[in-house]
Design a protein around this motif. Sequence first.
Motif, PDB file in Angstrom:
ATOM      1  N   VAL A 289       1.186  -1.093  -0.101  1.00 19.05           N
ATOM      2  CA  VAL A 289       0.064   0.235   0.016  1.00 19.05           C
ATOM      3  C   VAL A 289       0.868   1.216   0.371  1.00 19.05           C
ATOM      4  O   VAL A 289       2.016   1.645   0.551  1.00 19.05           O
TER       5      VAL A 289
ATOM      6  N   LEU B 163       0.934   5.169   0.157  1.00 20.84           N
ATOM      7  CA  LEU B 163       0.062   6.320   1.311  1.00 20.84           C
ATOM      8  C   LEU B 163       0.483   8.054   0.947  1.00 20.84           C
ATOM      9  O   LEU B 163       1.522   7.778   0.859  1.00 20.84           O
TER      10      LEU B 163
ATOM     11  N   ALA C   2      -0.943   3.721   8.645  1.00 21.31           N
ATOM     12  CA  ALA C   2       0.404   3.470   8.182  1.00 21.31           C
ATOM     13  C   ALA C   2       0.549   2.483   8.611  1.00 21.31           C
ATOM     14  O   ALA C   2       0.922   1.370   8.427  1.00 21.31           O
TER      15      ALA C   2
ATOM     16  N   LEU D 166      -2.136  -0.454   9.303  1.00 22.37           N
ATOM     17  CA  LEU D 166      -1.360  -1.694   7.708  1.00 22.37           C
ATOM     18  C   LEU D 166      -0.084  -2.386   7.782  1.00 22.37           C
ATOM     19  O   LEU D 166      -0.596  -4.183   7.738  1.00 22.37           O
ATOM     20  N   ALA D 167       0.754  -2.108   8.164  1.00 24.96           N
ATOM     21  CA  ALA D 167       2.006  -2.888   8.648  1.00 24.96           C
ATOM     22  C   ALA D 167       1.694  -3.956   9.467  1.00 24.96           C
ATOM     23  O   ALA D 167       1.919  -4.545   9.290  1.00 24.96           O
TER      24      ALA D 167
ATOM     25  N   VAL E 207       4.045  -1.142   3.215  1.00 26.80           N
ATOM     26  CA  VAL E 207       3.542   0.078   2.925  1.00 26.80           C
ATOM     27  C   VAL E 207       4.592   0.728   3.433  1.00 26.80           C
ATOM     28  O   VAL E 207       6.402   0.840   3.078  1.00 26.80           O
ATOM     29  N   THR E 208       4.645   1.483   1.931  1.00 28.44           N
ATOM     30  CA  THR E 208       5.653   2.928   1.383  1.00 28.44           C
ATOM     31  C   THR E 208       4.218   4.336   1.363  1.00 28.44           C
ATOM     32  O   THR E 208       3.925   4.152   0.984  1.00 28.44           O
TER      33      THR E 208
ATOM     34  N   LEU F 148       7.910   0.718   7.675  1.00 28.99           N
ATOM     35  CA  LEU F 148       7.702   1.371   7.342  1.00 28.99           C
ATOM     36  C   LEU F 148       8.385   1.782   6.242  1.00 28.99           C
ATOM     37  O   LEU F 148       9.577   2.279   6.490  1.00 28.99           O
TER      38      LEU F 148
END
Length: 481
Positions: free
Chosen positions: A13, A15, A31, A34-35, A41-42, A60
Amino acid sequence: MAEQDPQHRRRVVVLFSLPFQGHLNPMLKLASLLAARGLGVTVLHTDFNAPDPARHPVGLAFAPIHETLPGEATSPDSHILTKLLVLNAACDAPFRNTLASLLRDHHRDDDGGDVACAVVDGQCFAAMRAAGELGVPVLALRTDSAASFRNMLAIPRLRDAGYIPIKGKQLGTDMSLRHLQMFVPAEEKLDLPVPGHDPLRVRDLIRVDGCDDDEHCSFVTSVADTIRSAVSGIVINTFDAVEASELAKLQNELSLPAFAVGPLHLLKFQTPPVEQSLHEPDRGCLPWLDGHAPRSVLYVSLGSLACVDRVVFDEMAWGLAGSGVPFLWVVRPGLVITGAGDDDEAPPPLPEGFEEETRGRGRVVKWAPQREVLAHAAIGAFWTHCGWNSTLESVCEGVPMLVQPCFADQMVTARYVTHEWGVGMEVGEVIERGRVAEAVVKVMVGEDGALMRERARHLKMEASAATSSAMDGLVRYILSL
């Protein structure tokens, strides 16, 4: 919490947030969540107000877009609409190029995983469009309330219906009486109810004082059109107990799934994200609060962006002085509008004689650790601009509010605080020291304040009971894209 399996790790994902504190913090919390659920996650970010990767969970990844911002984007004298328009224009190409490069990297790297979607700040219409044009599913993160978002989407329709005045419009001789009603002076329409948006009045509609109405409507239309054409879902930092009805209406109007994932700051994190703060908080105010009786101190903060003119600032000060109530007041750099290019790093000077008048019962700080302050037993009420993050934090601590909205969605939120949830009262349409002192006393020690405090306590219990089920649903949806 969903288990982390290899399949989840292959979905990434991306963001992207507006570079303002009230937008960055919810995005960075999302973020981290979600991680923690196994997604890659980026976080793409501007160089302006860039987050420090060292202060966030190891899972992250961060990538700057290297934008070039004109002065209007960062000047404290620019109103918020100018900032938003300039930021959208300046970040369009850099965001597009950085995302395209990221997509190429993931395509080449078999172990890197594919990009499932981009979660983009709901005010960044240019970035949402860019992601969609690159073939990436887009989720819009709204950092306002569901009610405010619905109101924003309705602005073009309400304007056409005459609920929002059109400044500078030339009246033709062939205009009908119905159309002429659009140009009734705004003062005569301020207390009219807004159809379909109870409890809002015309005066509560989203606005940015001092900006061009056509420019405002154009920005809102850009956001609304992009949401409807390029977005696969809406993510909102809210919860059903306060906004179930508004969320249902929003989903119906947009025909898009809406995920109420809040209150984000209450959800459990494996590694709690660090709050992004534009100012270093003065933690010395916490032991100062320790020396006060429960519910005896008024906390005053108008957030990180709102500004007032010098007359309003002075009336706020002398109203606090006249109330006799102990207070903790955040007076940050840029709080007072000067237009004179003053030192942006220095807080505005207090009125002459104010410190002597309030010595022993007032403390003024450049910035405060707000969540810890609101959770402190000494805090009896919160004088707030009704930014959505501040409102949620107050609700989640059961603290009643004294509301002074300054611009945009704060108008809507203030009306819901006072007339829908019953956990706050207005400082007053006109900020005048006598009225301020009266309002402060009423919210702190009056019967009305006690009733608001009881309602706030119930909302706190509802917020504490909010679960992560919406977040789990969001993850499932992302994996289905």
